[in-house]
Write an enzyme that holds these catalytic residues in place. Structure first.
Site, mmCIF file in Angstrom:
data_model
loop_
_atom_site.group_PDB
_atom_site.id
_atom_site.type_symbol
_atom_site.label_atom_id
_atom_site.label_comp_id
_atom_site.label_asym_id
_atom_site.label_seq_id
_atom_site.Cartn_x
_atom_site.Cartn_y
_atom_site.Cartn_z
ATOM 1 N N ASP A 243 40.668 43.920 129.957
ATOM 2 C CA ASP A 243 39.759 43.903 128.797
ATOM 3 C C ASP A 243 39.484 45.336 128.315
ATOM 4 O O ASP A 243 39.722 45.690 127.149
ATOM 5 C CB ASP A 243 38.495 43.155 129.272
ATOM 6 C CG ASP A 243 37.259 43.280 128.402
ATOM 7 O OD1 ASP A 243 37.008 44.359 127.860
ATOM 8 O OD2 ASP A 243 36.510 42.294 128.318
ATOM 9 N N HIS A 354 29.235 51.045 125.319
ATOM 10 C CA HIS A 354 28.329 49.909 125.123
ATOM 11 C C HIS A 354 27.122 50.185 124.233
ATOM 12 O O HIS A 354 26.759 49.369 123.402
ATOM 13 C CB HIS A 354 27.855 49.351 126.472
ATOM 14 C CG HIS A 354 27.030 48.118 126.282
ATOM 15 N ND1 HIS A 354 27.618 46.886 126.046
ATOM 16 C CD2 HIS A 354 25.700 47.924 126.207
ATOM 17 C CE1 HIS A 354 26.660 45.991 125.864
ATOM 18 N NE2 HIS A 354 25.494 46.585 125.959
HETATM 19 P P1 NAD Z 1 34.884 54.450 132.785
HETATM 20 O O1 NAD Z 1 33.853 54.906 133.723
HETATM 21 O O2 NAD Z 1 36.190 53.908 133.281
HETATM 22 O O3 NAD Z 1 35.248 55.621 131.759
HETATM 23 C C1 NAD Z 1 34.327 56.482 131.151
HETATM 24 C C2 NAD Z 1 34.936 57.876 131.203
HETATM 25 O O4 NAD Z 1 34.139 58.761 130.440
HETATM 26 C C3 NAD Z 1 34.990 58.439 132.632
HETATM 27 O O5 NAD Z 1 36.295 58.822 132.956
HETATM 28 C C4 NAD Z 1 34.025 59.624 132.583
HETATM 29 O O6 NAD Z 1 34.439 60.679 133.420
HETATM 30 C C5 NAD Z 1 34.069 60.011 131.119
HETATM 31 N N1 NAD Z 1 32.880 60.713 130.649
HETATM 32 C C6 NAD Z 1 31.575 60.507 130.999
HETATM 33 N N2 NAD Z 1 30.779 61.345 130.340
HETATM 34 C C7 NAD Z 1 31.570 62.086 129.536
HETATM 35 C C8 NAD Z 1 31.316 63.113 128.604
HETATM 36 N N3 NAD Z 1 30.084 63.524 128.370
HETATM 37 N N4 NAD Z 1 32.373 63.645 127.963
HETATM 38 C C9 NAD Z 1 33.630 63.237 128.190
HETATM 39 N N5 NAD Z 1 33.940 62.271 129.068
HETATM 40 C C10 NAD Z 1 32.912 61.693 129.728
HETATM 41 O O7 NAD Z 1 34.188 53.347 131.850
HETATM 42 P P2 NAD Z 1 34.942 52.322 130.885
HETATM 43 O O8 NAD Z 1 35.176 51.073 131.615
HETATM 44 O O9 NAD Z 1 36.050 53.020 130.222
HETATM 45 O O10 NAD Z 1 33.765 52.021 129.837
HETATM 46 C C11 NAD Z 1 33.294 52.997 128.932
HETATM 47 C C12 NAD Z 1 32.211 52.362 128.042
HETATM 48 O O11 NAD Z 1 32.775 51.334 127.237
HETATM 49 C C13 NAD Z 1 31.084 51.684 128.811
HETATM 50 O O12 NAD Z 1 29.892 51.842 128.096
HETATM 51 C C14 NAD Z 1 31.489 50.225 128.808
HETATM 52 O O13 NAD Z 1 30.390 49.382 129.047
HETATM 53 C C15 NAD Z 1 32.078 50.094 127.447
HETATM 54 N N6 NAD Z 1 33.067 49.019 127.194
HETATM 55 C C16 NAD Z 1 33.193 48.648 125.900
HETATM 56 C C17 NAD Z 1 34.144 47.691 125.548
HETATM 57 C C18 NAD Z 1 34.256 47.244 124.143
HETATM 58 O O14 NAD Z 1 34.826 46.187 123.894
HETATM 59 N N7 NAD Z 1 33.764 47.981 123.184
HETATM 60 C C19 NAD Z 1 34.980 47.156 126.533
HETATM 61 C C20 NAD Z 1 34.812 47.565 127.842
HETATM 62 C C21 NAD Z 1 33.868 48.508 128.162
HETATM 63 N N1 RBV Z 2 33.774 42.096 124.584
HETATM 64 N N2 RBV Z 2 33.584 40.868 124.159
HETATM 65 C C1 RBV Z 2 34.419 40.664 123.154
HETATM 66 N N3 RBV Z 2 35.543 39.233 121.591
HETATM 67 O O1 RBV Z 2 33.758 38.512 122.657
HETATM 68 N N4 RBV Z 2 35.119 41.760 122.925
HETATM 69 C C2 RBV Z 2 34.716 42.679 123.837
HETATM 70 C C3 RBV Z 2 34.552 39.385 122.439
HETATM 71 C C4 RBV Z 2 33.029 42.628 125.733
HETATM 72 C C5 RBV Z 2 33.897 43.370 126.740
HETATM 73 O O2 RBV Z 2 34.097 42.543 127.863
HETATM 74 C C6 RBV Z 2 33.084 44.610 127.090
HETATM 75 O O3 RBV Z 2 32.971 44.837 128.466
HETATM 76 C C7 RBV Z 2 31.751 44.342 126.425
HETATM 77 O O4 RBV Z 2 32.069 43.547 125.304
HETATM 78 C C8 RBV Z 2 30.985 45.575 126.006
HETATM 79 O O5 RBV Z 2 29.766 45.187 125.476
#
Ligand code: NAD
Ligand code: RBV
Length: 484
Positions: A243, A354
């Site tokens: 994901d 997030h």
């Molecule tokens: P992760 O911990 O694997 O990666 C985050 C990276 O950012 C790490 O490698 C860390 O060293 C780096 N980092 C932290 N602070 C930093 C800074 N100030 N400058 C540069 N680099 C920095 O986490 P992830 O699983 O990649 O998730 C990242 C974010 O995305 C979280 O908030 C997560 O909840 C969210 N997320 C969003 C979605 C989406 O669909 N939008 C999907 C999954 C996760």
């Molecule tokens: N995410 N959900 C969707 N289509 O419903 N897309 C992304 C969907 C979740 C994903 O699992 C991630 O960890 C989280 O949104 C971040 O809020």
């Protein structure tokens, strides 16, 4: 309660209404929602297998489930799967912009859950929806929570904490989000000073979807404040390594394109953070022909990026040259107002982490030198002090869910199959108040369920090979410390 009331006075307090069956933007969109859900069945083999395997046993019968997770078509499929398992469900989105109104309408019309979600909530409405989802008509709360980012868990934990130390209810917060939540807790406290204690006592556990929410859970566990068992779904391999990586590899571009129609080829894209999400984003942008720069604080991730051929630099260096900026860190103040003032005119800034604090939105919103020119919903041009401007997507919130529709069904089927297995575990096992992950057997099972749809054929170990490798022919195939 009329929502028009809140348009005239957008910060008015909204009392809970437990007689309200649901609140969505437009129930007439239900037919469209149901059609898209039907189309996603083929793309969600994991969820369909859960319905078939566990549906007849109804392991969630008698369980009240609160969800706080993006109200998309994929989530609608999760909700209907939980319903098939026997659950009684209430739902809110975990982001003010991420609801797909036709998905919410379908869930409301089908009676699958009491859903309180629409695209473009105010923060007051957001926390109203969260509280509505946490409160059943008889005033009781859930047995189980499905959280994404930890807001439902936060409301319960902060509610309990504030009932013990009422001074917390008088605190002022910089964050409007916290301010809105605490305002609700204050009203709860006036009506029933033990409300959240009662709610927390009944909760068997929470399963958490995302990296940032999981981080919050470990903090609570470490400080001894975790009030009920938790399952970290994010760190199932079939969640975070799929994901976060492949999901974002497709939905980041979808968000940027729907918002701006900008050509990515030839541009300089700066990706802040090279974790699971950052890796997906960086490879996506490179696939379109962008020159990608990475910023990182962790030498291991920085080295990975460098060895994939990306230039690794500081955000200060990158601000001068970048055309598009993407934050993917889960950190705070990654792109500040000072950085924005240094950027090229009309640089595009977005976040896929997030929360909305990776980009310093308060610099823009609370600064009389900055002027907002709305282009369309979730796309704003901000004229800066320097006279130059930047284009900010989804007000600094998740661009893939704010400006597009989030990840595709296939990858969410992996994530949400883990969610279903976690909910069954919380409902059926006796667990301690700590953070668990699902066993590797289940992780491998989730992957196995998704192979056929892709035409992949799995090899099977012979007994001799299995003995030589010291694993069972049926798995698990890797030790716990294997990193994939
Ligand atoms: P992760 O911990 O694997 O990666 C985050 C990276 O950012 C790490 O490698 C860390 O060293 C780096 N980092 C932290 N602070 C930093 C800074 N100030 N400058 C540069 N680099 C920095 O986490 P992830 O699983 O990649 O998730 C990242 C974010 O995305 C979280 O908030 C997560 O909840 C969210 N997320 C969003 C979605 C989406 O669909 N939008 C999907 C999954 C996760
Ligand atoms: N995410 N959900 C969707 N289509 O419903 N897309 C992304 C969907 C979740 C994903 O699992 C991630 O960890 C989280 O949104 C971040 O809020």
């Amino acid at each position: 309660m009329s929502l028009a009331q809140t348009k005239e006075n957008p910060t008015a307090f909204l009392p809970t209404d437990l007689s309200m069956p649901y609140k969505v933007a437009d129930l007439d969109l239900a037919d469209f929602g149901n059609k898209e859900m039907q189309l996603s069945e083929n793309e969600m083999p994991g969820l369909m297998a859960v319905r078939k395997k566990y549906g007849p046993g109804k392991p969630l019968q008698g369980m009240k489930v609160t969800g706080s997770l993006h109200m998309t078509i994929q989530t609608a499929m999760l909700i209907e799967t939980l319903k098939t398992l026997g659950a009684d469900i209430r739902w809110a989105s975990c982001n003010i912009f991420s609801t797909q109104d036709h998905a919410a309408a379908a869930i409301a019309k089908n009676g699958s859950a009491a859903v309180f979600a629409w695209k473009g909530e105010t923060l007051e409405q957001y926390w109203w929806c969260t509280e509505q989802a946490l409160t059943w008509p008889d005033g009781s709360g859930p047995d189980l929570i499905i959280d994404d980012g930890g807001d439902a868990t936060l409301m319960v934990h902060y509610g309990v904490k504030a009932e013990k130390d009422t001074g917390l209810l008088d605190q002022d917060f910089d964050s409007r989000d916290m301010q809105c939540m605490v305002e609700r807790l204050r009203a709860c406290h006036r009506n029933n000073p033990r409300h959240w204690h009662k709610i927390a006592d009944q909760i068997r556990g929470v399963s958490e979807e995302t990296t940032t929410g999981v981080h919050r859970l470990y903090q609570l566990a470490t400080s001894g404040e975790l009030l009920f068992p938790a399952i970290n779904v994010n760190d199932s391999v079939t969640k975070s390594k799929f994901d976060n990586l492949y999901g974002c590899r497709e939905s980041l571009a979808d968000g940027i394109k729907r918002a701006t129609d900008v050509m990515i080829a030839g541009k300089i894209v700066v990706v802040c953070g090279y974790g699971d999400v950052g890796k997906g984003c960086a490879h996506s942008m490179r696939g379109f022909g962008a020159r990608v720069l990475i910023t990182e604080i962790d030498p291991i991730c920085a080295l990975q990026a460098a060895m994939e051929g990306f230039e690794v630099t500081t955000v200060e260096e990158a601000t001068r040259v970048g055309d598009i900026f993407v934050t993917a860190t889960g950190c705070i103040d990654v792109i500040t107002g000072a950085h924005m003032e240094q950027m090229k005119d009309e640089a595009i800034i977005c976040n896929i982490g997030h929360f909305d604090n990776e980009i310093e939105m308060t610099y823009l919103e609370n600064n009389s030198d900055c002027r907002r020119i709305p282009i369309k919903p979730q796309v704003d041009k901000w004229v800066l002090k320097s006279g130059k401007s930047v284009v900010v997507l989804a007000e600094g919130r998740l661009v893939n869910l704010g400006c597009a529709t989030g990840h595709a069904s296939f990858v969410m089927s992996n994530s949400f199959t883990n969610q279903c297995l976690a909910q069954i575990k919380l409902a059926t096992d006796t667990l301690e108040n700590r953070v668990y992950t699902l066993p590797k057997e289940l992780d491998e099972e989730v992957a196995r369920l998704h192979l056929e749809r892709l035409g992949a054929r799995l090899s099977r170990l012979t007994d001799r090979q299995a003995e030589y490798m010291d694993v069972s022919v049926d798995g698990p195939f890797k030790p716990e410390n294997y990193r994939y």
